[in-house]
Design a protein around this motif. Sequence first.
Motif, PDB file in Angstrom:
ATOM      1  N   PRO A  42       0.825  -1.216   0.000  1.00  0.00           N
ATOM      2  CA  PRO A  42       0.000   0.000   0.000  1.00  0.00           C
ATOM      3  C   PRO A  42       0.856   1.262   0.000  1.00  0.00           C
ATOM      4  CG  PRO A  42      -0.681  -1.490   1.769  1.00  0.00           C
ATOM      5  CD  PRO A  42       0.547  -2.062   1.153  1.00  0.00           C
ATOM      6  N   ILE A  43       2.025   1.186   0.641  1.00  0.00           N
ATOM      7  CA  ILE A  43       2.909   2.352   0.677  1.00  0.00           C
ATOM      8  C   ILE A  43       3.380   2.707  -0.726  1.00  0.00           C
ATOM      9  CG2 ILE A  43       5.150   3.191   1.502  1.00  0.00           C
ATOM     10  CD1 ILE A  43       4.616   1.574   4.077  1.00  0.00           C
ATOM     11  N   MET A  44       3.607   1.696  -1.580  1.00  0.00           N
ATOM     12  CA  MET A  44       4.007   1.972  -2.954  1.00  0.00           C
ATOM     13  C   MET A  44       2.943   2.804  -3.664  1.00  0.00           C
ATOM     14  SD  MET A  44       4.492  -0.479  -6.281  1.00  0.00           S
ATOM     15  CE  MET A  44       2.733  -0.541  -6.533  1.00  0.00           C
ATOM     16  N   PHE A  45       1.683   2.448  -3.452  1.00  0.00           N
ATOM     17  CA  PHE A  45       0.613   3.184  -4.116  1.00  0.00           C
ATOM     18  C   PHE A  45       0.495   4.603  -3.570  1.00  0.00           C
ATOM     19  CE2 PHE A  45      -0.626  -1.206  -4.999  1.00  0.00           C
ATOM     20  CZ  PHE A  45      -0.765  -1.126  -6.367  1.00  0.00           C
ATOM     21  N   LEU A  50       1.470  10.318  -4.486  1.00  0.00           N
ATOM     22  CA  LEU A  50       2.069  11.581  -4.055  1.00  0.00           C
ATOM     23  C   LEU A  50       3.113  12.075  -5.054  1.00  0.00           C
ATOM     24  CD1 LEU A  50       2.486  10.941  -0.221  1.00  0.00           C
ATOM     25  CD2 LEU A  50       0.864  12.486  -1.346  1.00  0.00           C
ATOM     26  N   GLY A  51       3.922  11.176  -5.558  1.00  0.00           N
ATOM     27  CA  GLY A  51       4.929  11.565  -6.544  1.00  0.00           C
ATOM     28  C   GLY A  51       4.306  12.148  -7.789  1.00  0.00           C
ATOM     29  N   ASN A  52       3.252  11.526  -8.290  1.00  0.00           N
ATOM     30  CA  ASN A  52       2.602  12.020  -9.504  1.00  0.00           C
ATOM     31  C   ASN A  52       1.846  13.319  -9.258  1.00  0.00           C
ATOM     32  OD1 ASN A  52       3.058  10.172 -11.883  1.00  0.00           O
ATOM     33  ND2 ASN A  52       2.597   8.720 -10.272  1.00  0.00           N
ATOM     34  N   LEU A  53       1.223  13.466  -8.086  1.00  0.00           N
ATOM     35  CA  LEU A  53       0.543  14.724  -7.768  1.00  0.00           C
ATOM     36  C   LEU A  53       1.540  15.877  -7.672  1.00  0.00           C
ATOM     37  CD1 LEU A  53      -2.127  13.566  -5.157  1.00  0.00           C
ATOM     38  CD2 LEU A  53      -2.537  14.385  -7.487  1.00  0.00           C
ATOM     39  N   THR A  54       2.680  15.637  -7.041  1.00  0.00           N
ATOM     40  CA  THR A  54       3.675  16.702  -6.947  1.00  0.00           C
ATOM     41  C   THR A  54       4.304  16.992  -8.308  1.00  0.00           C
ATOM     42  OG1 THR A  54       5.365  15.122  -6.233  1.00  0.00           O
ATOM     43  CG2 THR A  54       4.204  16.329  -4.512  1.00  0.00           C
ATOM     44  N   TYR A  55       4.397  15.986  -9.156  1.00  0.00           N
ATOM     45  CA  TYR A  55       4.917  16.193 -10.507  1.00  0.00           C
ATOM     46  C   TYR A  55       3.977  17.104 -11.297  1.00  0.00           C
ATOM     47  CZ  TYR A  55       6.835  15.129 -15.090  1.00  0.00           C
ATOM     48  OH  TYR A  55       7.392  15.231 -16.338  1.00  0.00           O
ATOM     49  N   ILE A  56       2.681  16.824 -11.214  1.00  0.00           N
ATOM     50  CA  ILE A  56       1.692  17.675 -11.896  1.00  0.00           C
ATOM     51  C   ILE A  56       1.729  19.084 -11.316  1.00  0.00           C
ATOM     52  CG2 ILE A  56      -0.772  18.056 -12.284  1.00  0.00           C
ATOM     53  CD1 ILE A  56      -1.044  14.957 -12.345  1.00  0.00           C
ATOM     54  N   LYS A  72       2.964  19.988 -22.353  1.00  0.00           N
ATOM     55  CA  LYS A  72       3.172  19.071 -21.222  1.00  0.00           C
ATOM     56  C   LYS A  72       2.123  17.969 -21.135  1.00  0.00           C
ATOM     57  CE  LYS A  72       6.500  21.765 -20.026  1.00  0.00           C
ATOM     58  NZ  LYS A  72       7.421  21.861 -21.107  1.00  0.00           N
ATOM     59  N   ILE A  73       1.203  17.905 -22.086  1.00  0.00           N
ATOM     60  CA  ILE A  73       0.115  16.918 -22.040  1.00  0.00           C
ATOM     61  C   ILE A  73       0.609  15.477 -21.874  1.00  0.00           C
ATOM     62  CG2 ILE A  73      -1.725  15.830 -23.407  1.00  0.00           C
ATOM     63  CD1 ILE A  73      -2.580  18.602 -24.287  1.00  0.00           C
ATOM     64  N   PRO A  74       1.655  15.036 -22.583  1.00  0.00           N
ATOM     65  CA  PRO A  74       2.069  13.630 -22.382  1.00  0.00           C
ATOM     66  C   PRO A  74       2.452  13.329 -20.937  1.00  0.00           C
ATOM     67  CG  PRO A  74       3.163  14.570 -24.303  1.00  0.00           C
ATOM     68  CD  PRO A  74       2.450  15.688 -23.622  1.00  0.00           C
ATOM     69  N   TRP A  75       3.153  14.251 -20.297  1.00  0.00           N
ATOM     70  CA  TRP A  75       3.612  14.022 -18.933  1.00  0.00           C
ATOM     71  C   TRP A  75       2.464  14.142 -17.930  1.00  0.00           C
ATOM     72  CZ3 TRP A  75       6.358  16.219 -22.809  1.00  0.00           C
ATOM     73  CH2 TRP A  75       7.558  15.592 -23.138  1.00  0.00           C
ATOM     74  N   ILE A  76       1.568  15.087 -18.170  1.00  0.00           N
ATOM     75  CA  ILE A  76       0.392  15.230 -17.298  1.00  0.00           C
ATOM     76  C   ILE A  76      -0.501  13.999 -17.447  1.00  0.00           C
ATOM     77  CG2 ILE A  76      -1.713  16.570 -16.891  1.00  0.00           C
ATOM     78  CD1 ILE A  76      -0.082  19.085 -17.768  1.00  0.00           C
ATOM     79  N   ALA A  77      -0.699  13.548 -18.683  1.00  0.00           N
ATOM     80  CA  ALA A  77      -1.542  12.363 -18.928  1.00  0.00           C
ATOM     81  C   ALA A  77      -0.960  11.141 -18.234  1.00  0.00           C
ATOM     82  CB  ALA A  77      -1.676  12.111 -20.429  1.00  0.00           C
ATOM     83  N   GLN A  78       0.345  10.945 -18.342  1.00  0.00           N
ATOM     84  CA  GLN A  78       0.982   9.790 -17.697  1.00  0.00           C
ATOM     85  C   GLN A  78       0.780   9.836 -16.199  1.00  0.00           C
ATOM     86  OE1 GLN A  78       4.149  10.116 -15.725  1.00  0.00           O
ATOM     87  NE2 GLN A  78       3.656   8.073 -15.067  1.00  0.00           N
ATOM     88  N   ALA A  79       0.971  10.997 -15.604  1.00  0.00           N
ATOM     89  CA  ALA A  79       0.827  11.129 -14.155  1.00  0.00           C
ATOM     90  C   ALA A  79      -0.616  10.870 -13.734  1.00  0.00           C
ATOM     91  CB  ALA A  79       1.280  12.512 -13.697  1.00  0.00           C
ATOM     92  N   LEU A  80      -1.578  11.405 -14.475  1.00  0.00           N
ATOM     93  CA  LEU A  80      -2.994  11.188 -14.126  1.00  0.00           C
ATOM     94  C   LEU A  80      -3.392   9.732 -14.324  1.00  0.00           C
ATOM     95  CD1 LEU A  80      -4.622  14.407 -15.627  1.00  0.00           C
ATOM     96  CD2 LEU A  80      -4.368  13.817 -13.203  1.00  0.00           C
ATOM     97  N   LEU A  81      -2.931   9.106 -15.402  1.00  0.00           N
ATOM     98  CA  LEU A  81      -3.262   7.702 -15.643  1.00  0.00           C
ATOM     99  C   LEU A  81      -2.668   6.804 -14.569  1.00  0.00           C
ATOM    100  CD1 LEU A  81      -2.839   7.570 -19.504  1.00  0.00           C
ATOM    101  CD2 LEU A  81      -4.959   7.212 -18.239  1.00  0.00           C
ATOM    102  N   CYS A  82      -1.511   7.175 -14.065  1.00  0.00           N
ATOM    103  CA  CYS A  82      -0.880   6.391 -13.012  1.00  0.00           C
ATOM    104  C   CYS A  82      -1.676   6.487 -11.720  1.00  0.00           C
ATOM    105  CB  CYS A  82       0.537   6.883 -12.791  1.00  0.00           C
ATOM    106  SG  CYS A  82       1.436   5.906 -11.596  1.00  0.00           S
ATOM    107  N   ILE A  83      -2.258   7.646 -11.463  1.00  0.00           N
ATOM    108  CA  ILE A  83      -3.030   7.845 -10.229  1.00  0.00           C
ATOM    109  C   ILE A  83      -4.366   7.129 -10.310  1.00  0.00           C
ATOM    110  CG2 ILE A  83      -4.226   9.575  -8.833  1.00  0.00           C
ATOM    111  CD1 ILE A  83      -1.952  11.533  -9.630  1.00  0.00           C
ATOM    112  N   PHE A  84      -5.018   7.212 -11.464  1.00  0.00           N
ATOM    113  CA  PHE A  84      -6.360   6.642 -11.589  1.00  0.00           C
ATOM    114  C   PHE A  84      -6.260   5.357 -12.308  1.00  0.00           C
ATOM    115  CE2 PHE A  84      -6.970  11.238 -11.341  1.00  0.00           C
ATOM    116  CZ  PHE A  84      -7.702  11.295 -10.200  1.00  0.00           C
TER     117      PHE A  84
END
Length: 84
Positions: A42-45, A50-56, A72-84
């Motif tokens: 669970p800590i990994m998730f 947190l890493g992706n939110l701070t990246y965005i 920046k759409i590719p990087w924002i999309a990757q971060a959002l897809l990783c979260i959801f």
Amino acid sequence: GILSTYQASAVNGWAMTIYYTISRVPQIIKIIKTQTVGGLSPIMFVMTTLGNLTYIAQILFVSLDPEFLLDKIPWIAQALLCIF
């Protein structure tokens, strides 16, 4: 070269987004097949989220200009897809 620096960067960004998103598919399939999330941390998730939110946030802190964000759409999309 064939691509400008901007185009090469955009291609690289989209490739990263696709590869990173696809990398999650085997784990999702395994969870669906086994009906268990045993062995997952669970800590990994939490840290990934947190890493992706701070990246965005870092991207948004630099500029809210639509033209800047469009790049920046590719990087924002990757971060959002990783979260959801």
